[in-house]
Design an enzyme around this catalytic site. Structure first.
Site, PDB file in Angstrom:
ATOM      1  N   GLU A   7     -61.145  37.363  62.326  1.00  0.00           N
ATOM      2  CA  GLU A   7     -60.605  37.240  60.979  1.00  0.00           C
ATOM      3  C   GLU A   7     -60.318  35.775  60.655  1.00  0.00           C
ATOM      4  O   GLU A   7     -59.927  34.991  61.517  1.00  0.00           O
ATOM      5  CB  GLU A   7     -59.344  38.091  60.826  1.00  0.00           C
ATOM      6  CG  GLU A   7     -59.671  39.580  60.868  1.00  0.00           C
ATOM      7  CD  GLU A   7     -58.472  40.484  60.621  1.00  0.00           C
ATOM      8  OE1 GLU A   7     -58.681  41.576  60.084  1.00  0.00           O
ATOM      9  OE2 GLU A   7     -57.341  40.090  60.960  1.00  0.00           O
ATOM     10  N   SER A  17     -53.192  24.580  67.000  1.00  0.00           N
ATOM     11  CA  SER A  17     -51.988  25.221  67.506  1.00  0.00           C
ATOM     12  C   SER A  17     -52.244  25.781  68.897  1.00  0.00           C
ATOM     13  O   SER A  17     -53.205  26.520  69.109  1.00  0.00           O
ATOM     14  CB  SER A  17     -51.556  26.357  66.572  1.00  0.00           C
ATOM     15  OG  SER A  17     -50.438  27.042  67.094  1.00  0.00           O
ATOM     16  N   CYS A  26     -49.183  35.157  59.436  1.00  0.00           N
ATOM     17  CA  CYS A  26     -49.153  34.622  60.790  1.00  0.00           C
ATOM     18  C   CYS A  26     -48.760  35.692  61.795  1.00  0.00           C
ATOM     19  O   CYS A  26     -47.760  36.383  61.624  1.00  0.00           O
ATOM     20  CB  CYS A  26     -48.150  33.465  60.838  1.00  0.00           C
ATOM     21  SG  CYS A  26     -48.045  32.647  62.433  1.00  0.00           S
ATOM     22  N   CYS A  71     -57.588  37.638  72.557  1.00  0.00           N
ATOM     23  CA  CYS A  71     -56.753  36.583  73.125  1.00  0.00           C
ATOM     24  C   CYS A  71     -56.327  36.981  74.528  1.00  0.00           C
ATOM     25  O   CYS A  71     -56.182  38.166  74.825  1.00  0.00           O
ATOM     26  CB  CYS A  71     -55.519  36.367  72.239  1.00  0.00           C
ATOM     27  SG  CYS A  71     -54.544  34.903  72.659  1.00  0.00           S
ATOM     28  N   ASN A  84     -43.592  38.334  60.962  1.00  0.00           N
ATOM     29  CA  ASN A  84     -44.431  39.190  60.135  1.00  0.00           C
ATOM     30  C   ASN A  84     -44.695  40.488  60.894  1.00  0.00           C
ATOM     31  O   ASN A  84     -45.437  40.504  61.876  1.00  0.00           O
ATOM     32  CB  ASN A  84     -45.751  38.475  59.808  1.00  0.00           C
ATOM     33  CG  ASN A  84     -45.518  37.220  58.996  1.00  0.00           C
ATOM     34  OD1 ASN A  84     -44.861  37.250  57.959  1.00  0.00           O
ATOM     35  ND2 ASN A  84     -46.017  36.087  59.483  1.00  0.00           N
ATOM     36  N   GLY A 130     -56.967  33.817  69.069  1.00  0.00           N
ATOM     37  CA  GLY A 130     -57.329  33.087  70.275  1.00  0.00           C
ATOM     38  C   GLY A 130     -56.482  31.857  70.538  1.00  0.00           C
ATOM     39  O   GLY A 130     -55.745  31.381  69.678  1.00  0.00           O
ATOM     40  N   GLU A 131     -56.592  31.342  71.748  1.00  0.00           N
ATOM     41  CA  GLU A 131     -55.956  30.096  72.177  1.00  0.00           C
ATOM     42  C   GLU A 131     -57.025  29.007  72.177  1.00  0.00           C
ATOM     43  O   GLU A 131     -57.918  28.996  73.027  1.00  0.00           O
ATOM     44  CB  GLU A 131     -55.356  30.266  73.569  1.00  0.00           C
ATOM     45  CG  GLU A 131     -54.972  28.979  74.286  1.00  0.00           C
ATOM     46  CD  GLU A 131     -54.017  28.078  73.510  1.00  0.00           C
ATOM     47  OE1 GLU A 131     -54.434  26.956  73.159  1.00  0.00           O
ATOM     48  OE2 GLU A 131     -52.867  28.503  73.255  1.00  0.00           O
ATOM     49  N   CYS A 182     -57.279  29.057  57.865  1.00  0.00           N
ATOM     50  CA  CYS A 182     -56.848  29.407  59.219  1.00  0.00           C
ATOM     51  C   CYS A 182     -58.037  30.048  59.930  1.00  0.00           C
ATOM     52  O   CYS A 182     -58.497  31.122  59.523  1.00  0.00           O
ATOM     53  CB  CYS A 182     -55.667  30.367  59.145  1.00  0.00           C
ATOM     54  SG  CYS A 182     -55.054  30.903  60.765  1.00  0.00           S
ATOM     55  N   CYS A 196     -48.893  37.314  73.877  1.00  0.00           N
ATOM     56  CA  CYS A 196     -47.579  36.990  73.310  1.00  0.00           C
ATOM     57  C   CYS A 196     -47.027  38.265  72.666  1.00  0.00           C
ATOM     58  O   CYS A 196     -47.698  38.890  71.845  1.00  0.00           O
ATOM     59  CB  CYS A 196     -47.688  35.865  72.293  1.00  0.00           C
ATOM     60  SG  CYS A 196     -48.246  34.302  73.012  1.00  0.00           S
ATOM     61  N   CYS A 217     -47.033  38.969  68.776  1.00  0.00           N
ATOM     62  CA  CYS A 217     -48.259  38.678  68.032  1.00  0.00           C
ATOM     63  C   CYS A 217     -49.213  39.867  68.084  1.00  0.00           C
ATOM     64  O   CYS A 217     -49.541  40.369  69.164  1.00  0.00           O
ATOM     65  CB  CYS A 217     -48.927  37.437  68.627  1.00  0.00           C
ATOM     66  SG  CYS A 217     -50.465  36.967  67.813  1.00  0.00           S
ATOM     67  N   SER A 248     -46.743  26.702  69.717  1.00  0.00           N
ATOM     68  CA  SER A 248     -46.017  27.960  69.542  1.00  0.00           C
ATOM     69  C   SER A 248     -44.851  27.965  70.528  1.00  0.00           C
ATOM     70  O   SER A 248     -45.013  28.349  71.691  1.00  0.00           O
ATOM     71  CB  SER A 248     -46.958  29.143  69.798  1.00  0.00           C
ATOM     72  OG  SER A 248     -47.986  29.184  68.829  1.00  0.00           O
ATOM     73  N   PHE A 249     -43.713  27.552  70.059  1.00  0.00           N
ATOM     74  CA  PHE A 249     -42.573  27.323  70.957  1.00  0.00           C
ATOM     75  C   PHE A 249     -41.704  28.577  71.089  1.00  0.00           C
ATOM     76  O   PHE A 249     -41.590  29.150  72.153  1.00  0.00           O
ATOM     77  CB  PHE A 249     -41.766  26.129  70.451  1.00  0.00           C
ATOM     78  CG  PHE A 249     -40.966  25.445  71.520  1.00  0.00           C
ATOM     79  CD1 PHE A 249     -41.607  24.810  72.566  1.00  0.00           C
ATOM     80  CD2 PHE A 249     -39.581  25.436  71.497  1.00  0.00           C
ATOM     81  CE1 PHE A 249     -40.882  24.174  73.568  1.00  0.00           C
ATOM     82  CE2 PHE A 249     -38.846  24.814  72.484  1.00  0.00           C
ATOM     83  CZ  PHE A 249     -39.504  24.175  73.527  1.00  0.00           C
ATOM     84  N   HIS A 250     -41.013  28.948  70.023  1.00  0.00           N
ATOM     85  CA  HIS A 250     -40.420  30.274  69.843  1.00  0.00           C
ATOM     86  C   HIS A 250     -39.199  30.609  70.694  1.00  0.00           C
ATOM     87  O   HIS A 250     -38.626  31.690  70.523  1.00  0.00           O
ATOM     88  CB  HIS A 250     -41.468  31.383  70.027  1.00  0.00           C
ATOM     89  CG  HIS A 250     -42.712  31.198  69.230  1.00  0.00           C
ATOM     90  ND1 HIS A 250     -42.681  30.945  67.873  1.00  0.00           N
ATOM     91  CD2 HIS A 250     -44.019  31.219  69.600  1.00  0.00           C
ATOM     92  CE1 HIS A 250     -43.933  30.826  67.434  1.00  0.00           C
ATOM     93  NE2 HIS A 250     -44.761  30.975  68.465  1.00  0.00           N
TER      94      HIS A 250
END
Length: 398
Positions: free
Chosen positions: A120, A233, A375, A140, A332, A201-202, A133, A144, A147, A255-257
């Site tokens: 996507e 990212s 996101c 992935c 989200n 993906g990373e 984006c 996470c 996600c 992506s800290f979080h």
């Protein structure tokens, strides 16, 4: 940049009369090749070495400045060369399977790549810019927990052509290829002015293909986006962060979080391999190497998990000395998500602590939620459907 003048005959004969075999699997795709790779490919089908660099420049402009997909229309190339190109090469983008447009103008494309896999892509229009984006992998590996994409297993890496192809198909849909005789700038403000590698993906687990695709996007003879208009990212693949600074030089987001290893281990499992301390060391060096202005820390706001005043104060201490801004992302939600979005009052209080410490702390406005384009919500339609069927069967005891 003006349109190349058409010519009716070659000035020099730049294709040697040598019978060449087609590449295995048929014509090779020119989309995604770097300049050196394209030069080698042309020499491989008979273009003389002395002519190859010039021909690469010409083809490059047709592909990435004018958006032309037909060799016959590349009128500053000789007829013989155009015939050779058509025999040995193709110009192919990923296929747009569907497009959904949100009430806020966000566009989400479901895109099919080789092998029938799907990813996507999301276009987000703003008053002062348009951000695309893009995805770098099908699925992935990182799992996470907040996600939706992380619930889909990794299928494969995207090629450089499939990555830059997402940019090209979005420009197709936006009608943003320049008219003959005009440069992109002459057409007015860009509709697609920014790229963020924040889709599926990373990116740093597919480094070479991401690097080559972004080199194409930044090339001044084509799409010509500044490196400051591209943000990659990562969830924290520490060994590749320095390499990103040296070989791409784009803006970096992480992506800290979470503000403790205990919480980040659960939210972003890659933290078990490279913890917060190791990650911050790599991030501190990044702006100096890449000339980036500052690191963007992405922080998804999860109710009762990472949104306390104590978390905000710990975050300030952790990033001390790193040129940074903090993007606060309201969670989200997606079907079956194990978390809830923090209350707006709590998000604003968190942002206020960050702001008073001297850091920019914008709260990202959710975009495209009604079409699952926000996101953390991306997941290919086929995978959603497959999961739904499995869930239905499980519920029925089949």
């Amino acid at each position: 940049m003006s349109a190349p003048e058409p010519i009716t005959a070659p000035i020099t004969q730049d294709v040697m009369t040598i019978k060449r075999k087609l590449p295995e699997g048929g014509p090779a795709n020119l989309v995604g090749l770097t300049r050196p790779q394209m030069r080698d490919a042309l020499i491989g089908v008979g273009v003389k070495e002395k002519q190859a660099k010039m021909r690469v420049n010409q083809i490059w402009q047709w592909l990435y400045h004018w958006g032309v997909r037909d060799f016959a229309k590349m009128t500053n190339l000789s007829k013989d060369l155009r015939a050779t190109l058509a025999e040995h090469f193709k110009i192919e983008l990923p296929e747009v399977v569907s497009k959904h447009v949100s009430e806020d103008g966000t566009r989400k494309y479901l895109v099919r790549i080789a092998g029938g896999h799907e990813v996507e892509v999301v276009y987000i229009p703003e008053t002062d810019r348009g951000t695309l984006c893009i995805s770098s992998q099908v699925g992935c590996t990182l799992t996470c927990s907040f996600c939706h994409t992380g619930t889909q297993k990794l299928v494969r890496n995207l090629t450089a052509g499939e990555i830059i192809g997402q940019v090209m198909l979005a420009r197709d849909d936006l009608g943003e290829w320049p008219e003959a005789g005009l440069s992109t700038a002459d057409q007015g403000p860009r509709l697609l002015s920014n790229i963020v590698l924040m889709g599926m993906g990373e990116p740093l687990y597919n480094f070479e293909n991401v690097r080559d695709a972004m080199k194409i996007a930044m090339d001044g003879e084509g799409i010509a986006l500044s490196r400051r208009r591209i943000t990659l990212s990562t969830s924290g693949v520490v060994p590749e962060i320095h390499r990103t600074a040296e070989e791409i030089g784009c803006q970096l987001a992480v992506s800290f979080h979470a503000t403790t290893d205990e919480v980040r281990d659960k939210l972003v499992p890659i933290n078990k391999r490279w913890n917060i301390e190791e990650l911050l060391k790599a991030l501190a060096a990044y702006p100096k190497v890449s000339n980036s202005e500052r690191i963007t820390f992405e922080y998804v706001m999860l109710k009762g998990v990472n949104d306390s005043d104590e978390d905000a104060r710990r975050l300030i201490k952790l990033i001390d000395g790193i040129p940074a801004k903090i993007n606060l992302i309201p969670f989200n939600e997606w079907p079956g998500a194990p978390y809830e979005r923090s209350d707006w009052k709590r998000i604003k209080a968190f942002a206020e602590i960050i702001f008073k410490a001297g850091y920019s702390s914008p709260i990202r406005k959710p975009r495209g939620e009604d079409i699952m384009a926000a996101c953390g919500q991306l997941k290919s339609a086929t995978e959603r459907e497959r999961k739904s069927r499995k869930q239905i069967e499980a519920d029925a005891g089949l």
